[in-house]
Design a protein around this motif. Structure first.
Motif, mmCIF file in Angstrom:
data_model
loop_
_atom_site.group_PDB
_atom_site.id
_atom_site.type_symbol
_atom_site.label_atom_id
_atom_site.label_comp_id
_atom_site.label_asym_id
_atom_site.label_seq_id
_atom_site.Cartn_x
_atom_site.Cartn_y
_atom_site.Cartn_z
ATOM 1 N N ASP A 18 0.830 -1.207 0.000
ATOM 2 C CA ASP A 18 0.000 0.000 0.000
ATOM 3 C C ASP A 18 0.866 1.260 0.000
ATOM 4 O OD1 ASP A 18 -2.788 1.241 0.475
ATOM 5 O OD2 ASP A 18 -1.579 2.099 2.095
ATOM 6 N N GLN A 19 2.000 1.209 0.704
ATOM 7 C CA GLN A 19 2.885 2.372 0.761
ATOM 8 C C GLN A 19 3.709 2.529 -0.517
ATOM 9 O OE1 GLN A 19 3.268 4.745 3.264
ATOM 10 N NE2 GLN A 19 1.454 3.830 4.226
ATOM 11 N N ALA B 68 6.970 5.238 7.302
ATOM 12 C CA ALA B 68 5.545 5.478 7.561
ATOM 13 C C ALA B 68 5.293 5.372 9.055
ATOM 14 C CB ALA B 68 4.678 4.460 6.808
#
Length: 430
Positions: free
Chosen positions: A389-390, A403
């Motif tokens: 997702d990152q 993150a």
């Protein structure tokens, strides 16, 4: 006469303390405990619940009492005691004006000190230490006080409500217990030894289970052991010998063509009784669930099914994996070794304070471990999903991203699957 006046002042200060104690005890008492006490026949707890339901009238009653007590205590100490003490100082040689000033300052100082200690601090600390017990004892006298001062209480309550409306505060305050408060309460109980560490971990897991979709606890299709009904007899027996589970999904040719579940005990029974194995007769239907239903809903499905296993499909009906009662139990109590399976290590602490995280570790468990505040809802359920997702692409080994105050490094890949991630907390200045 002086002794009587001193006793009156002390009594007024003590009464102020009782009012302050009552106010804090009833406001801070937990309703759940009061309800439990009331269910056991404690009439004081029932009265405390009634007062807590209408805090405006109760607070008005207490404030009337505190105000009157303060006025009376001030009148006795400032006017009566200070005057008598000033006369005593004059007899000792002080001038009248100086004696009046010194007497007034000393009497006010002593009265203020006693009011703070006996009338505020000590009573409030007593109330905080046993809020429910104190509330049950003082509730009925406080209700009597509210009835006596009912006209004035009604006036003050209506005035307060009108003022609140001017500030946009309408209705009664919501009494809600949040999940964070429950977790904090359990953590406090664990820190004091009331709750065992293992119990704390399991309670936290149960709380997380209600927020997990079933896909977060299922066994993914790539890891599912299954029986091909179209294979020859030797291949079927070989699959059964290599199986590490008591039940296997059965399909025609491909895992996408799942038709049911086979209980290996029934196959063993047929073998022990020298009966021919009728594979079709031994296949049992299994419930089919959508991947996005809550894991708690899966428990209800298991209660109404004898299969102890459910097939998980996506919105197109494609087989995505399977979930068992063991998967639900493992999400609460932790992974178990079964047969030749290797339990996922989850996360391993390192000497430098970093964590080596398994890519398949549930992301909510990782968030609880690393104290991350992840967005909700989210489209991923594992630590590997967080990385994808990152990064928004399939990473290479050695790539990093930052993150939520942590640096994550992709340590190892298993084909296209992220196997290991190294999480290192960033320095505060970063």
């Amino acid at each position: 006469m002086v002794v009587v006046e001193v006793l009156i002042v002390l009594a007024l200060i003590a009464l102020n303390g009782v009012l302050a104690l009552s106010e804090l005890a009833i406001v801070s008492a937990r309703r759940a405990r009061l309800k439990a006490m009331a269910a056991k026949g404690n009439r004081g707890a029932s009265a405390a619940l009634l007062l807590a339901k209408n805090p405006g009238r109760f607070l008005s009653s207490v404030q009337i009492g505190i105000t009157l007590v303060g006025i009376l205590a001030g009148a006795f100490s400032g006017a009566t005691l200070a005057e008598r003490f000033a006369g005593f100082l004059v007899t000792k040689g002080l001038g009248i004006e100086l004696a009046d000033t010194v007497a007034f300052v000393l009497v006010v100082a002593v009265t203020t000190y006693l009011s703070l200690i006996m009338g505020e601090l000590v009573p409030k600390q007593i109330a905080l230490r046993n809020a429910e017990g104190v509330a049950a004892r003082v509730a009925r006298p406080m209700m009597m006080l509210a009835r006596i001062a009912s006209p004035l209480v009604t006036l003050l309550d209506l005035s307060s409500q009108a003022m609140l409306r001017l500030f946009g505060q309408r209705g009664e305050p919501e009494q809600q217990v949040t999940e964070e408060e429950i977790n904090t309460l359990v953590a406090e109980a664990a820190s004091t030894g009331v709750v065992e560490p293992a119990e704390h971990a399991m309670i936290a897991s149960v709380m997380r289970l209600g927020d997990r979709p079933v896909r977060a606890v299922m066994t993914h299709r790539r890891d599912v052991h299954w029986l091909d009904l179209d294979a020859d007899e030797a291949a079927k027996r070989k699959t059964l010998l290599e199986a590490h589970h008591s039940r296997l999904p059965v399909a025609h040719g491909t895992i996408d063509e799942v038709i049911g579940v086979l209980d290996l005990k029934e196959v063993l029974d047929a073998c022990l009784e020298n009966r021919p194995i009728d594979w079709n007769a031994l296949i049992r239907k299994a419930p089919v669930v959508h991947e996005n239903i809550d894991a708690l809903d899966a428990i209800e499905i298991f209660k109404s099914s004898k299969a102890h296993l459910a097939l998980v499909v996506d919105e197109y009906g494609t087989f995505e994996g399977l979930v068992t009662t063991g998967d639900i139990l493992a999400s609460i109590a932790g992974q178990f070794h079964e047969g030749g399976d290797e339990a996922s290590p989850g996360a391993t602490p390192r000497a430098d304070g970093s964590w080596l995280v398994d890519g398949a570790m549930p992301v909510d468990e990782m968030a609880a471990l690393l104290h991350l505040s992840l967005p909700a809802p989210r489209d991923y359920d594992t630590a590997a999903g967080l990385a994808l997702d990152q990064l928004r692409r399939l990473p290479k080994a050695g790539e990093t991203f930052t993150a939520y105050g942590w640096r994550f490094e992709i340590v190892d890949l298993d084909g296209r699957r992220i196997d290991k991630i190294l999480a290192t907390r960033l320095p505060a200045e970063e």
